[in-house]
Design a protein around this motif. Structure first.
Motif, mmCIF file in Angstrom:
data_model
loop_
_atom_site.group_PDB
_atom_site.id
_atom_site.type_symbol
_atom_site.label_atom_id
_atom_site.label_comp_id
_atom_site.label_asym_id
_atom_site.label_seq_id
_atom_site.Cartn_x
_atom_site.Cartn_y
_atom_site.Cartn_z
ATOM 1 N N GLY A 66 0.783 -1.230 0.000
ATOM 2 C CA GLY A 66 0.000 0.000 0.000
ATOM 3 C C GLY A 66 0.812 1.274 0.000
ATOM 4 N N ILE A 67 2.132 1.170 0.073
ATOM 5 C CA ILE A 67 2.995 2.355 0.070
ATOM 6 C C ILE A 67 3.871 2.289 -1.169
ATOM 7 C CG2 ILE A 67 4.844 3.593 1.263
ATOM 8 C CD1 ILE A 67 3.673 2.550 3.880
ATOM 9 N N VAL A 68 3.844 3.350 -1.961
ATOM 10 C CA VAL A 68 4.634 3.399 -3.185
ATOM 11 C C VAL A 68 6.099 3.601 -2.821
ATOM 12 C CG1 VAL A 68 5.010 4.636 -5.350
ATOM 13 C CG2 VAL A 68 2.688 4.310 -4.486
ATOM 14 N N GLY A 69 6.965 2.867 -3.471
ATOM 15 C CA GLY A 69 8.398 3.028 -3.261
ATOM 16 C C GLY A 69 8.936 2.049 -2.241
ATOM 17 N N GLN A 70 10.159 2.269 -1.898
ATOM 18 C CA GLN A 70 10.864 1.392 -0.968
ATOM 19 C C GLN A 70 11.744 2.238 -0.070
ATOM 20 O OE1 GLN A 70 12.982 -0.943 -3.802
ATOM 21 N NE2 GLN A 70 14.670 0.484 -3.969
ATOM 22 N N GLU A 71 12.202 1.649 1.014
ATOM 23 C CA GLU A 71 13.137 2.352 1.883
ATOM 24 C C GLU A 71 14.266 1.410 2.247
ATOM 25 O OE1 GLU A 71 11.915 3.068 6.062
ATOM 26 O OE2 GLU A 71 10.064 2.055 5.492
ATOM 27 N N GLU A 72 15.435 1.972 2.422
ATOM 28 C CA GLU A 72 16.582 1.177 2.838
ATOM 29 C C GLU A 72 16.728 1.326 4.346
ATOM 30 O OE1 GLU A 72 21.349 0.757 2.044
ATOM 31 O OE2 GLU A 72 20.077 1.530 0.455
ATOM 32 N N ILE A 73 16.746 0.190 5.040
ATOM 33 C CA ILE A 73 16.912 0.214 6.490
ATOM 34 C C ILE A 73 18.046 -0.726 6.874
ATOM 35 C CG2 ILE A 73 14.482 0.762 6.912
ATOM 36 C CD1 ILE A 73 14.127 -2.161 7.851
ATOM 37 N N GLN A 74 18.555 -0.531 8.061
ATOM 38 C CA GLN A 74 19.594 -1.421 8.568
ATOM 39 C C GLN A 74 18.975 -2.745 8.989
ATOM 40 O OE1 GLN A 74 22.997 -0.801 8.511
ATOM 41 N NE2 GLN A 74 22.178 0.816 7.205
ATOM 42 N N LEU A 75 19.744 -3.792 8.863
ATOM 43 C CA LEU A 75 19.259 -5.129 9.198
ATOM 44 C C LEU A 75 18.718 -5.182 10.626
ATOM 45 C CD1 LEU A 75 18.945 -8.010 8.244
ATOM 46 C CD2 LEU A 75 21.290 -8.444 8.968
ATOM 47 N N ALA A 76 19.356 -4.481 11.538
ATOM 48 C CA ALA A 76 18.930 -4.473 12.941
ATOM 49 C C ALA A 76 17.533 -3.869 13.114
ATOM 50 C CB ALA A 76 19.937 -3.715 13.785
ATOM 51 N N GLU A 77 17.111 -2.995 12.207
ATOM 52 C CA GLU A 77 15.797 -2.357 12.303
ATOM 53 C C GLU A 77 14.662 -3.271 11.844
ATOM 54 O OE1 GLU A 77 15.619 1.656 10.618
ATOM 55 O OE2 GLU A 77 17.808 1.631 10.620
ATOM 56 N N LEU A 78 14.987 -4.351 11.155
ATOM 57 C CA LEU A 78 13.957 -5.248 10.634
ATOM 58 C C LEU A 78 13.123 -5.853 11.754
ATOM 59 C CD1 LEU A 78 12.586 -6.642 8.279
ATOM 60 C CD2 LEU A 78 14.343 -8.421 8.401
ATOM 61 N N GLU A 79 13.749 -6.199 12.860
ATOM 62 C CA GLU A 79 13.006 -6.788 13.983
ATOM 63 C C GLU A 79 11.901 -5.849 14.454
ATOM 64 O OE1 GLU A 79 13.624 -8.770 18.388
ATOM 65 O OE2 GLU A 79 15.311 -7.806 17.421
ATOM 66 N N ALA A 80 12.207 -4.573 14.601
ATOM 67 C CA ALA A 80 11.203 -3.599 15.040
ATOM 68 C C ALA A 80 10.066 -3.505 14.022
ATOM 69 C CB ALA A 80 11.843 -2.235 15.245
ATOM 70 N N GLU A 81 10.385 -3.548 12.740
ATOM 71 C CA GLU A 81 9.350 -3.503 11.702
ATOM 72 C C GLU A 81 8.433 -4.717 11.793
ATOM 73 O OE1 GLU A 81 8.662 -1.033 9.716
ATOM 74 O OE2 GLU A 81 10.381 0.135 10.371
ATOM 75 N N LEU A 82 9.000 -5.881 12.045
ATOM 76 C CA LEU A 82 8.187 -7.097 12.161
ATOM 77 C C LEU A 82 7.319 -7.068 13.405
ATOM 78 C CD1 LEU A 82 10.816 -9.723 11.005
ATOM 79 C CD2 LEU A 82 8.900 -8.798 9.693
ATOM 80 N N VAL A 83 7.831 -6.531 14.505
ATOM 81 C CA VAL A 83 7.039 -6.403 15.730
ATOM 82 C C VAL A 83 5.872 -5.451 15.486
ATOM 83 C CG1 VAL A 83 7.068 -5.523 18.096
ATOM 84 C CG2 VAL A 83 8.886 -7.032 17.318
#
Length: 72
Positions: free
Chosen positions: A49-66
């Motif tokens: 639902g969001i156009v585009g992409q963002e680059e994040i650090q691998l460590a931030e992925l856990e917070a996104e999944l939570v």
């Protein structure tokens, strides 16, 4: 530190076609890690639902999944 990479999904389809297929299936998060991202310990994150992409650090992925599991 050397990072060994292997593709998780091998096929003749391009990355763009794979992303379109996952988007059509309404996958909420699509994570793409290429050579550059592996070196930088980062990833490209695409959200449903969001156009585009963002680059994040691998460590931030856990917070996104939570956040996905426990929406506000």
């Amino acid at each position: 530190m050397q990072i060994e990479t292997q593709p998780l999904h091998v096929s003749d389809r391009t990355i763009a076609k794979k992303i379109r297929e996952l988007s059509a299936r309404k996958i909420p998060l699509i994570v793409v890690v290429g050579e550059k991202e592996a070196i930088n310990q980062s990833l490209n994150l695409r959200r449903l639902g969001i156009v585009g992409q963002e680059e994040i650090q691998l460590a931030e992925l856990e917070a996104e999944l939570v956040n996905l599991r426990n929406p506000i």
